[in-house]
Design a protein around this motif. Structure first.
Motif, short mmCIF file in Angstrom:
data_model
loop_
_atom_site.label_atom_id
_atom_site.label_comp_id
_atom_site.label_asym_id
_atom_site.label_seq_id
_atom_site.Cartn_x
_atom_site.Cartn_y
_atom_site.Cartn_z
N GLU A 1 34.15 44.70 40.94
CA GLU A 1 34.91 43.87 42.09
C GLU A 1 35.03 42.19 41.76
N LEU B 1 42.81 48.47 37.92
CA LEU B 1 42.08 47.88 39.57
C LEU B 1 42.07 45.93 39.03
N ARG C 1 42.77 42.92 41.27
CA ARG C 1 42.87 42.47 42.76
C ARG C 1 44.56 41.66 42.90
N LYS D 1 46.24 46.78 44.42
CA LYS D 1 45.27 46.46 42.83
C LYS D 1 46.24 47.03 41.88
#
Length: 222
Positions: free
Chosen positions: A213, A43, A45, A38
């Motif tokens: 996420e 963070l 991906r 990440k």
């Protein structure tokens, strides 16, 4: 000028890159420092960063780093880029994160022989947000400082409603310059493709941050 751009995957780096292009700079690479799979601060991906680079049509350099080696790793890549003809570094800095921020970037660029290019530097963050929207960008909130914005803000798209609601809170910078939130850019005026976020999950991290996420996404031609 041939330049590289520091790329977080968020709105400020994307807008700064756009403005640098408008100023006539040729962007030959974008650069992201990574923490495992990440981007270090947002963070985001690794495969989403790849999709952004593909949409931009600009090669992405990903460099693994840590808190202890961040500056060394950053400078190592800049030296390699300078050897390939890069003359400047574009960043999305708006204001000082701490009392040393402006001096740190100038020092690093001076030591490697690059010119710092900061199209957003010291701009009014209300105007920057509006200009960003008017340029045609789309971004989604992927991190929040839970002491300032709770997990309900995760997954919000940056639009005029978001701006109005942020201002009503009274103590939150509209561009998140107090570390209140970070974003992932999914579309922009120079994107050849757009990214669609399909599935997400919200998390509260032990560090006091909320994290969105992205579990699934798609890339589509515009």
């Amino acid at each position: 000028m041939q330049v590289a751009a520091s790329w977080s995957g968020g709105k400020d780096s994307a807008f700064a890159l756009y403005l640098a292009k408008q100023q006539g700079h040729g962007v030959v690479n974008i650069l992201t420092l990574m923490n495992e799979e990440k981007s270090k601060f947002h963070l985001i991906r690794s495969d989403i960063l790849d999709a952004q680079a593909d949409a931009l049509g600009v090669p992405l350099i990903k460099k693994q780093t840590s808190n202890e080696t961040y500056e060394l790793d950053f400078k190592t890549v800049l030296v390699e880029l300078k050897a390939k003809g890069v003359e400047g570094l574009v960043t999305g800095d708006i204001c000082e994160i701490d009392s040393h921020e402006e001096g740190w970037l100038n020092r690093v660029c001076r030591e490697v022989g690059l010119k710092p290019i900061r199209p957003l530097w010291m701009g009014d963050t209300k105007q920057i947000y509006i200009d960003y929207l008017n340029a045609g960008f789309k971004a989604t909130v992927v991190r929040t400082n839970l002491s300032k914005l709770d997990v309900d803000w995760l997954g919000r798209v940056l639009d005029k409603q978001f701006y109005d609601e942020i201002l009503k809170l009274g103590n939150i910078d509209p561009c998140g310059e107090g570390g209140e939130y970070h974003t992932v850019v999914t579309d922009g005026p120079y994107f050849k493709k757009k990214i669609e976020i399909l599935e997400t999950q919200k998390h509260k991290l032990d560090s006091g941050f909320g994290y969105l996420e992205v579990k699934d996404f798609a890339v589509k031609l515009k």
